[in-house]
Motif scaffolding. Structure first.
Motif, PDB file in Angstrom:
ATOM      1  N   GLY A 163       0.836  -1.195   0.000  1.00 26.64           N
ATOM      2  CA  GLY A 163       0.000   0.000   0.000  1.00 26.64           C
ATOM      3  C   GLY A 163       0.866   1.238   0.000  1.00 26.64           C
ATOM      4  N   SER A 164       0.696   2.082   1.009  1.00 31.27           N
ATOM      5  CA  SER A 164       1.432   3.347   1.041  1.00 31.27           C
ATOM      6  C   SER A 164       2.935   3.152   1.211  1.00 31.27           C
ATOM      7  CB  SER A 164       0.904   4.243   2.166  1.00 31.27           C
ATOM      8  OG  SER A 164       1.079   3.638   3.435  1.00 31.27           O
ATOM      9  N   LEU A 165       3.350   1.991   1.732  1.00 23.82           N
ATOM     10  CA  LEU A 165       4.792   1.753   1.869  1.00 23.82           C
ATOM     11  C   LEU A 165       5.499   1.742   0.513  1.00 23.82           C
ATOM     12  CD1 LEU A 165       5.147  -0.953   4.674  1.00 23.82           C
ATOM     13  CD2 LEU A 165       5.948   1.407   4.731  1.00 23.82           C
ATOM     14  N   ILE A 166       4.776   1.443  -0.555  1.00 22.63           N
ATOM     15  CA  ILE A 166       5.403   1.431  -1.877  1.00 22.63           C
ATOM     16  C   ILE A 166       5.922   2.820  -2.233  1.00 22.63           C
ATOM     17  CG2 ILE A 166       5.035   1.069  -4.353  1.00 22.63           C
ATOM     18  CD1 ILE A 166       2.945  -1.012  -3.669  1.00 22.63           C
ATOM     19  N   TRP A 167       5.116   3.838  -1.957  1.00 21.92           N
ATOM     20  CA  TRP A 167       5.518   5.200  -2.338  1.00 21.92           C
ATOM     21  C   TRP A 167       5.933   6.063  -1.144  1.00 21.92           C
ATOM     22  CZ3 TRP A 167       2.205   8.823  -0.195  1.00 21.92           C
ATOM     23  CH2 TRP A 167       0.925   8.376   0.164  1.00 21.92           C
ATOM     24  N   LYS A 168       5.758   5.536   0.054  1.00 26.56           N
ATOM     25  CA  LYS A 168       6.209   6.232   1.262  1.00 26.56           C
ATOM     26  C   LYS A 168       6.904   5.201   2.139  1.00 26.56           C
ATOM     27  CE  LYS A 168       4.576   9.314   4.947  1.00 26.56           C
ATOM     28  NZ  LYS A 168       3.384   9.874   5.620  1.00 26.56           N
ATOM     29  N   PRO A 169       8.149   4.841   1.794  1.00 22.46           N
ATOM     30  CA  PRO A 169       8.819   3.689   2.419  1.00 22.46           C
ATOM     31  C   PRO A 169       9.222   3.959   3.865  1.00 22.46           C
ATOM     32  CG  PRO A 169      10.314   4.823   0.927  1.00 22.46           C
ATOM     33  CD  PRO A 169       8.961   5.463   0.743  1.00 22.46           C
ATOM     34  N   PRO A 170       9.703   2.917   4.556  1.00 19.51           N
ATOM     35  CA  PRO A 170      10.182   3.083   5.931  1.00 19.51           C
ATOM     36  C   PRO A 170      11.301   4.118   6.010  1.00 19.51           C
ATOM     37  CG  PRO A 170      10.012   0.765   5.363  1.00 19.51           C
ATOM     38  CD  PRO A 170       9.806   1.528   4.097  1.00 19.51           C
ATOM     39  N   ILE A 171      11.503   4.632   7.199  1.00 22.63           N
ATOM     40  CA  ILE A 171      12.481   5.706   7.407  1.00 22.63           C
ATOM     41  C   ILE A 171      13.879   5.260   6.988  1.00 22.63           C
ATOM     42  CG2 ILE A 171      13.590   7.144   9.161  1.00 22.63           C
ATOM     43  CD1 ILE A 171      10.941   7.026  10.733  1.00 22.63           C
ATOM     44  N   ALA A 227      -7.960  10.428  -1.311  1.00 25.80           N
ATOM     45  CA  ALA A 227      -7.730  10.319  -2.750  1.00 25.80           C
ATOM     46  C   ALA A 227      -6.238  10.315  -3.071  1.00 25.80           C
ATOM     47  CB  ALA A 227      -8.424  11.463  -3.484  1.00 25.80           C
ATOM     48  N   GLU A 228      -5.459  11.091  -2.337  1.00 26.09           N
ATOM     49  CA  GLU A 228      -4.014  11.113  -2.552  1.00 26.09           C
ATOM     50  C   GLU A 228      -3.417   9.727  -2.338  1.00 26.09           C
ATOM     51  OE1 GLU A 228      -0.341  13.786  -0.874  1.00 26.09           O
ATOM     52  OE2 GLU A 228      -1.574  12.727   0.613  1.00 26.09           O
ATOM     53  N   TYR A 229      -3.861   9.047  -1.292  1.00 27.39           N
ATOM     54  CA  TYR A 229      -3.395   7.692  -0.996  1.00 27.39           C
ATOM     55  C   TYR A 229      -3.671   6.772  -2.174  1.00 27.39           C
ATOM     56  CZ  TYR A 229      -3.533   3.085   1.367  1.00 27.39           C
ATOM     57  OH  TYR A 229      -3.366   1.766   1.710  1.00 27.39           O
ATOM     58  N   LEU A 230      -4.910   6.795  -2.670  1.00 28.70           N
ATOM     59  CA  LEU A 230      -5.289   5.937  -3.787  1.00 28.70           C
ATOM     60  C   LEU A 230      -4.498   6.268  -5.049  1.00 28.70           C
ATOM     61  CD1 LEU A 230      -7.228   4.045  -5.451  1.00 28.70           C
ATOM     62  CD2 LEU A 230      -8.685   6.051  -5.709  1.00 28.70           C
ATOM     63  N   LEU A 252      -0.815   5.351  -4.880  1.00 28.88           N
ATOM     64  CA  LEU A 252      -0.629   3.898  -4.950  1.00 28.88           C
ATOM     65  C   LEU A 252      -0.766   3.408  -6.387  1.00 28.88           C
ATOM     66  CD1 LEU A 252      -0.271   1.090  -3.798  1.00 28.88           C
ATOM     67  CD2 LEU A 252      -2.688   1.094  -3.133  1.00 28.88           C
ATOM     68  N   ALA A 253      -1.781   3.871  -7.092  1.00 27.21           N
ATOM     69  CA  ALA A 253      -1.980   3.440  -8.477  1.00 27.21           C
ATOM     70  C   ALA A 253      -0.797   3.842  -9.346  1.00 27.21           C
ATOM     71  CB  ALA A 253      -3.276   4.035  -9.020  1.00 27.21           C
ATOM     72  N   GLU A 254      -0.327   5.068  -9.182  1.00 30.74           N
ATOM     73  CA  GLU A 254       0.811   5.530  -9.975  1.00 30.74           C
ATOM     74  C   GLU A 254       2.070   4.740  -9.651  1.00 30.74           C
ATOM     75  OE1 GLU A 254       3.365   9.661 -10.766  1.00 30.74           O
ATOM     76  OE2 GLU A 254       1.536   9.696  -9.553  1.00 30.74           O
ATOM     77  N   ALA A 255       2.300   4.493  -8.373  1.00 29.98           N
ATOM     78  CA  ALA A 255       3.501   3.761  -7.967  1.00 29.98           C
ATOM     79  C   ALA A 255       3.458   2.316  -8.451  1.00 29.98           C
ATOM     80  CB  ALA A 255       3.648   3.807  -6.447  1.00 29.98           C
ATOM     81  N   LEU A 256       2.292   1.688  -8.370  1.00 31.22           N
ATOM     82  CA  LEU A 256       2.178   0.297  -8.810  1.00 31.22           C
ATOM     83  C   LEU A 256       2.400   0.190 -10.315  1.00 31.22           C
ATOM     84  CD1 LEU A 256       1.570  -2.603  -7.949  1.00 31.22           C
ATOM     85  CD2 LEU A 256      -0.841  -2.156  -8.447  1.00 31.22           C
ATOM     86  N   ARG A 257       1.870   1.135 -11.051  1.00 33.58           N
ATOM     87  CA  ARG A 257       2.059   1.146 -12.501  1.00 33.58           C
ATOM     88  C   ARG A 257       3.537   1.302 -12.859  1.00 33.58           C
ATOM     89  NH1 ARG A 257      -1.474   4.791 -13.241  1.00 33.58           N
ATOM     90  NH2 ARG A 257      -3.284   3.472 -13.604  1.00 33.58           N
TER      91      ARG A 257
END
Length: 209
Positions: free
Chosen positions: A20-28, A169-172, A175-180
């Motif tokens: 989910g959000s970890l894809i585009w907002k990874p761990p510290i 909406a930003e989260y969604l 995520l879609a952009e990062a997964l693509r």
């Protein structure tokens, strides 16, 4: 003779799989990453968020993983066409940062998520690239699990809700952009159709302002 070693066997530390959000907002703190997938799970926006992308009064929706065998018993609008795989990113957390990273993730995923382990595979490889990566999953029996709903209703909920971490909406859309970007071969119809519907709702909302 050289001995083949799995990535996760080389150095101490932990691996964390994000879908989910970890894809585009990874761990510290992380020292390596592997783009890959997990088997036998389906990603769905079936978890309420009252602490990050919504509030208790107006919950947002975020993703969780549903075991494929459990998902098959549910009435879902979308099929699952990725041969039962879910794409994401595994992050290698060095041993010196494990404690602080775990505390950070436990807080970040506190709204109904619990820790599980998964094997992560790279594309076109039969053996796991990472074994026993930690993953945060909101199971269907947690108190914030909301389950399925008509896709238009889910899109409307996501389009209007906000929380301390920003717009749902930003989260969604992130995520879609990062997964693509990381997995062009992914066919996550649930995510990408929601992306389309939410973009339409946001466009019409802007036009009527």
């Amino acid at each position: 003779m050289a001995v083949d070693q799995n990535i996760s066997d080389i150095e101490p530390g932990i691996w964390v799989f994000g879908y989910g959000s970890l894809i585009w907002k990874p761990p510290i703190a992380y020292e390596d990453r592997v783009v890959g997938y997990v088997k036998n799970y389906v990603r769905r926006f079936w978890q309420h968020s009252t602490d990050h992308r919504g509030t208790p009064e107006a919950p947002g929706r975020v993703v969780t993983l549903i075991p494929h065998e459990e998902w098959k018993t549910m009435n879902d609008y979308h099929e699952h066409k990725d041969d039962d795989v879910c794409w994401g990113v595994a992050f290698k957390i060095p041993g010196t940062d494990v404690e602080t990273t775990k505390a950070y993730l436990d807080h970040r995923e506190k709204n109904g998520y619990s820790v599980h382990t998964v094997d992560v595979y790279r594309a076109h490889e039969t053996e796991p690239a990472v074994r026993n990566a930690l993953v945060y999953i909101a199971t269907t029996d947690n108190e914030a699990y909301v389950g399925n709903a008509p896709l238009d209703d889910i899109a409307k909920q996501i389009a209007v809700t906000h929380g301390p971490s920003g717009a749902n909406a930003e989260y969604l859309l992130n995520l879609a952009e990062a997964l693509r970007e990381i997995a062009p071969e992914s066919h996550d119809e649930h995510l990408f159709e929601l992306e389309h519907k939410v973009k339409e709702l946001l466009y019409h909302a802007k036009e009527t302002q």
